[in-house]
Design an enzyme around this catalytic site. Structure first.
Site, mmCIF file in Angstrom:
data_model
loop_
_atom_site.group_PDB
_atom_site.id
_atom_site.type_symbol
_atom_site.label_atom_id
_atom_site.label_comp_id
_atom_site.label_asym_id
_atom_site.label_seq_id
_atom_site.Cartn_x
_atom_site.Cartn_y
_atom_site.Cartn_z
ATOM 1 N N SER A 101 -42.726 -64.328 -61.728
ATOM 2 C CA SER A 101 -41.548 -64.063 -60.896
ATOM 3 C C SER A 101 -41.668 -62.884 -59.933
ATOM 4 O O SER A 101 -41.143 -62.962 -58.829
ATOM 5 C CB SER A 101 -40.322 -63.853 -61.778
ATOM 6 O OG SER A 101 -40.128 -64.930 -62.659
ATOM 7 N N GLU A 153 -30.474 -81.585 -59.249
ATOM 8 C CA GLU A 153 -29.289 -82.176 -59.879
ATOM 9 C C GLU A 153 -29.245 -81.914 -61.371
ATOM 10 O O GLU A 153 -28.198 -81.649 -61.945
ATOM 11 C CB GLU A 153 -29.288 -83.696 -59.647
ATOM 12 C CG GLU A 153 -28.404 -84.153 -58.519
ATOM 13 C CD GLU A 153 -27.082 -83.416 -58.487
ATOM 14 O OE1 GLU A 153 -26.860 -82.667 -57.510
ATOM 15 O OE2 GLU A 153 -26.281 -83.563 -59.433
ATOM 16 N N HIS A 173 -32.114 -70.950 -51.722
ATOM 17 C CA HIS A 173 -33.223 -70.221 -52.332
ATOM 18 C C HIS A 173 -33.546 -70.808 -53.712
ATOM 19 O O HIS A 173 -34.711 -71.017 -54.060
ATOM 20 C CB HIS A 173 -32.877 -68.738 -52.448
ATOM 21 C CG HIS A 173 -33.785 -67.984 -53.370
ATOM 22 N ND1 HIS A 173 -35.100 -67.724 -53.069
ATOM 23 C CD2 HIS A 173 -33.575 -67.467 -54.603
ATOM 24 C CE1 HIS A 173 -35.657 -67.069 -54.080
ATOM 25 N NE2 HIS A 173 -34.750 -66.903 -55.026
ATOM 26 N N SER A 174 -32.518 -71.058 -54.478
ATOM 27 C CA SER A 174 -32.691 -71.614 -55.825
ATOM 28 C C SER A 174 -31.351 -72.174 -56.260
ATOM 29 O O SER A 174 -30.381 -72.137 -55.494
ATOM 30 C CB SER A 174 -33.128 -70.519 -56.813
ATOM 31 O OG SER A 174 -32.033 -69.657 -57.091
#
Lengths: 409, 377
Positions: A168, A82, A297-298
């Site tokens: 990453s 959020e 996923h993100s």
């Protein structure tokens, strides 16, 4: 010197690469020659132990610990997701649906075992003791972030908790994990490495490299694949055509197990057994934990674009790792809806308070961007740092200096 | 990938190492006539305070460095393709027998694995010495080097690092290596903040610089000019010594033109110094850069401020080569002292050719011609 003994008496193949038997039949091995490696499970979807002799018989405290952390993680995920939507942090990745892969595996390890993760293993860190403040500080990149504000959110790391900092690029941690395991073996400490990776990352060349090196060099490592069905939008049907990642294990010479990743006890048993093999026999073990990525996923992804809401709801409602463990606890008489409500309220409070603390803190001094490129700061970076400071001192109104601590001098 | 390693060895195994000026007979043509562009290696003398010396060629001096490293550091290991039996260039001969198979070992044929494995060992604090069989084959490891090794300390806020990693690879022209056994990839790595890139010009330099890389707490790439492995012979100190990184060395002092190079090209420019003196009466100052990244700009700038003229030469292709970085810095820092534009003599912007190597190389006549151009500007 290589020592292949030739046995020319018997009519058997003598090739150095492979022995076995001769055959007169021309018969291709087809991929469907067997039904697929079975999925090891201990708890059914209603939280009942299926075979008594597979019950790990964890204490109430141990199960509480797992459950509290699974739900705390879930709560933290909701709030931080959020917060990204509200523009407070730049990016976030949730762990919805994979909480048992984290807690079940972490509980089976020794705290000294080294963890190389991909990016969806925050629960392993939480299990080991990473605090809400530490998670939030990294996501906010503030002055108390141990990572010094240099990476995107969820790229956690902790030296104390033996959790190597996340990067990453996918799969790169895998051959590193093999090397780390080799070093551990040489050190004589009876520890292992656990390397987490996803079904998508397993397609990278680094995964192949990692498996092959770990097997040939006899490294004490657990390769733990979170097969959650998707690599962003790419379903496993487009990621591989064989029997998942588990089928690859034996071809590298590794002991392999496929497990129900939504079953905390199955994951626990699997990792515990794998650890024994790895540490006692100095060999790699592959575990493929089948699970489902309930979340996107993100924060940069909207998975309704490529999968149905019904599919997601099935896993969320019918086969959720938190639900299954809760059923078990309720069945044992250790938990009820009162306790659940009270705990969820407490969890939310703890998360919100940590969140507010993290948000208020300033970012590290701007010069931090130059440190740690090398161990020492070479002359050219010293010059560039001075150039940056001079420039910013000349145009301060164009730089968000109020949010940052002052440069040390 | 490493198939041609054996081919490169067979021409020279039968030739004994001769004395002081070991001509690089690798350039013998099919008729046995020495190619006109054959190079002579001029041996140097080690500083006397480095102790007792013995005659070593380049691969022996590198072997000696690794021997010292493994003897003094129980965590140190060496790994890569074919290193156990001694390596395709014999750099690891005898080390597996001496230190054991768990410390000097073969890996599967996989450069990305070698790099990743080495990083992981280094993260645990072990001294990892990885060998890539030819620099031409380092590219599968590029992601691990660029995205992982170089950034490990920075991205973790110094919680983790892989400073104990050193990667070694043979580089450079060898007379017949063509596209995939001749490359000089230093420029790719110079562009990556977080790693060090080092290239020695001979045996004494190689041992000291390699030991410095191994001891350095940053991941290092050590490129070894393969043509010098046998041909460069010096009296190299037998003990443990290091030479400084990020420290260029003035190899020949002069006052009219500054010349900068590294590796084999330093030898080429030595000859150019002599030619310039004899034929033009020009005194050249020759600098061996030694560390490509982070490079010692101070020494080069000081020299160019003195001479006002700069030539940089390297085998790697011209465009985007490291000479461009040096030229750019020098024009910025020495602008008012420059008497002529900076000259770069480099490989052409093509893949490294086979039969055309003599035309491709930045040889002494191309460099000499560039000196004339600089002087007459």
């Amino acid at each position: 010197m290589s020592s292949q003994t030739l046995d020319l008496e018997e009519d058997k193949p003598q090739f150095p690469g492979s022995r076995s038997e001769f055959t007169k039949k021309l018969e291709f091995i087809t991929p469907d020659v067997y039904n697929g490696i079975p999925v090891y499970r201990v708890l059914d979807r209603q939280g009942k132990i299926i075979e008594a002799d597979q019950d790990p018989k964890l204490s109430k405290e141990a199960v509480y610990d797992m459950y509290h952390k699974m739900t705390l993680l879930n709560t933290m995920d909701r709030i931080l997701y959020e917060s990204q939507r509200q523009g407070r942090i730049s990016f976030y990745m949730t762990n919805y649906g994979e909480e048992a892969t984290h807690m079940g595996s972490a509980a089976a390890l020794n705290p000294g075992d080294i963890v190389f993760g991909q990016y969806r293993e925050a629960g392993v860190l939480m299990y080991r003791g990473f605090t809400l403040d530490q998670f939030m500080n990294q996501c906010y990149g503030n002055a108390e972030d141990a990572g010094r504000g240099r990476q995107m959110p969820v790229h956690y790391g902790s030296k104390d908790l033996n959790f190597v900092t996340i990067s990453s690029p996918l799969g790169t941690q895998m051959p590193q994990a093999s090397g780390a395991a080799y070093a551990l073996k040489r050190s004589g400490k009876r520890l292992c490495v656990i390397c987490y990776f996803g079904d998508g990352a397993a397609s990278e060349g680094d995964a192949h490299a990692a498996f092959n090196f770990a097997a040939t060099l006899e490294c004490p490592i657990i390769f733990f694949c979170r097969n959650n069905g998707y690599a962003i939008s790419t379903p496993t049907s487009e990621q591989y055509r064989g029997d998942g990642i588990a089928a690859r294990g034996p071809s590298y010479g590794m002991a392999t197990l496929r497990v129900d990743g939504n079953d905390a006890f199955a994951v626990y048993n699997a990792v515990k057994a794998a650890r024994e093999l790895a540490v006692n026999e100095n060999r790699p073990v592959l575990i493929e934990a089948m699970t489902y990525r309930i979340g996107h996923h993100s924060t940069s992804d909207d998975s309704t674009a490529y999968r149905s809401v019904d599919e997601v709801n099935y896993w969320d409602k019918q086969d959720h790792p938190i639900g299954r463990l809760r059923h078990y606890m309720v069945n044992q008489g250790w938990w009820d809806m009162e306790k659940e409500k009270a705990w969820m309220k407490q969890a939310r409070n703890e998360v919100m308070q940590a969140f507010q603390r993290a948000e208020k803190k300033k970012k590290p001094p701007p010069s931090e961007l130059f440190y740690d490129t090398y161990k020492e700061m070479p002359p050219h970076l010293q010059q560039q740092r001075e150039q940056m400071r001079t420039h910013v001192a000349q145009y301060p109104e164009n730089y968000p200096l109020d949010n940052f601590e002052k440069d040390r001098d | 990938m490493a198939v041609c390693g054996v081919l490169l060895r067979c021409g020279r195994l039968s030739r004994p190492l001769s004395g002081r000026t070991a001509a690089l007979g690798a350039l013998l043509s099919a008729s046995g006539r020495r190619e006109a562009s054959a190079l002579s290696y001029v041996p140097e003398t080690a500083p006397s305070d480095f102790g007792e010396t013995t005659k070593m060629n380049l691969f022996q001096s590198i072997n000696s460095a690794m021997d010292v490293a493994l003897a003094s550091d129980p965590t140190a290991v060496i790994f890569g393709e074919d290193v156990a039996f001694g390596g395709v260039f014999r750099c690891t001969v005898g080390l597996a027998d001496k230190y054991g198979k768990d410390r000097v070992f073969n890996t599967p044929l996989c450069e990305q694995g070698i790099a990743g494995f080495g990083i992981g060992m280094a993260v645990m604090g072990a001294t990892a010495i990885a060998e890539i069989q030819f620099a031409d084959y380092i590219f599968p490891a590029f992601d691990q080097i660029v995205n992982e090794a170089a950034k490990y300390r920075y991205r973790s806020g110094n919680l983790f690092d892989c400073g104990r990693l050193t990667m070694r690879a043979p580089c450079g022209a060898v007379g017949h290596g063509a596209l995939y056994h001749s490359q000089s990839p230093e420029a790719f790595f110079a562009h990556v903040p977080g790693i060090k890139v080092v290239i020695p010009r001979g045996p004494i330099q190689a041992k000291g610089l390699l030991l410095a890389c191994i001891k350095d707490d940053n991941p290092c790439i050590f490129l070894e000019p393969k043509i010098l492995y046998r041909a460069a012979v010096e009296h190299v100190p037998v003990g443990d010594y290091t030479l400084p990184l990020t420290s260029a060395e003035v190899v020949v002092e002069g006052k009219d033109v500054t010349m900068v190079a590294w590796g084999t090209q330093v030898q080429v420019l030595r000859e150019v110094c002599n030619m310039a003196q004899e034929k033009l009466g020009v005194s050249c100052e020759l600098i061996d850069l030694r560390t490509i990244m982070p490079w010692d700009s101070e020494t080069v700038i000081k020299s160019v401020n003195k001479t006002g003229r700069l030539l940089v030469a390297h085998e790697a292709p011209l465009t985007g080569g490291f000479a461009a970085e040096i030229a750019s810095t020098v024009q910025s820092e020495c602008f008012l002292h420059l008497e002529a534009p900076v000259e770069r003599v480099c490989g052409y912007d093509t893949p490294f050719p086979h039969i055309f190597e003599p035309f491709y190389m930045p040889d002494k006549w191309r460099c000499f011609e560039a000196i004339k151009k600089i002087i007459n500007y």
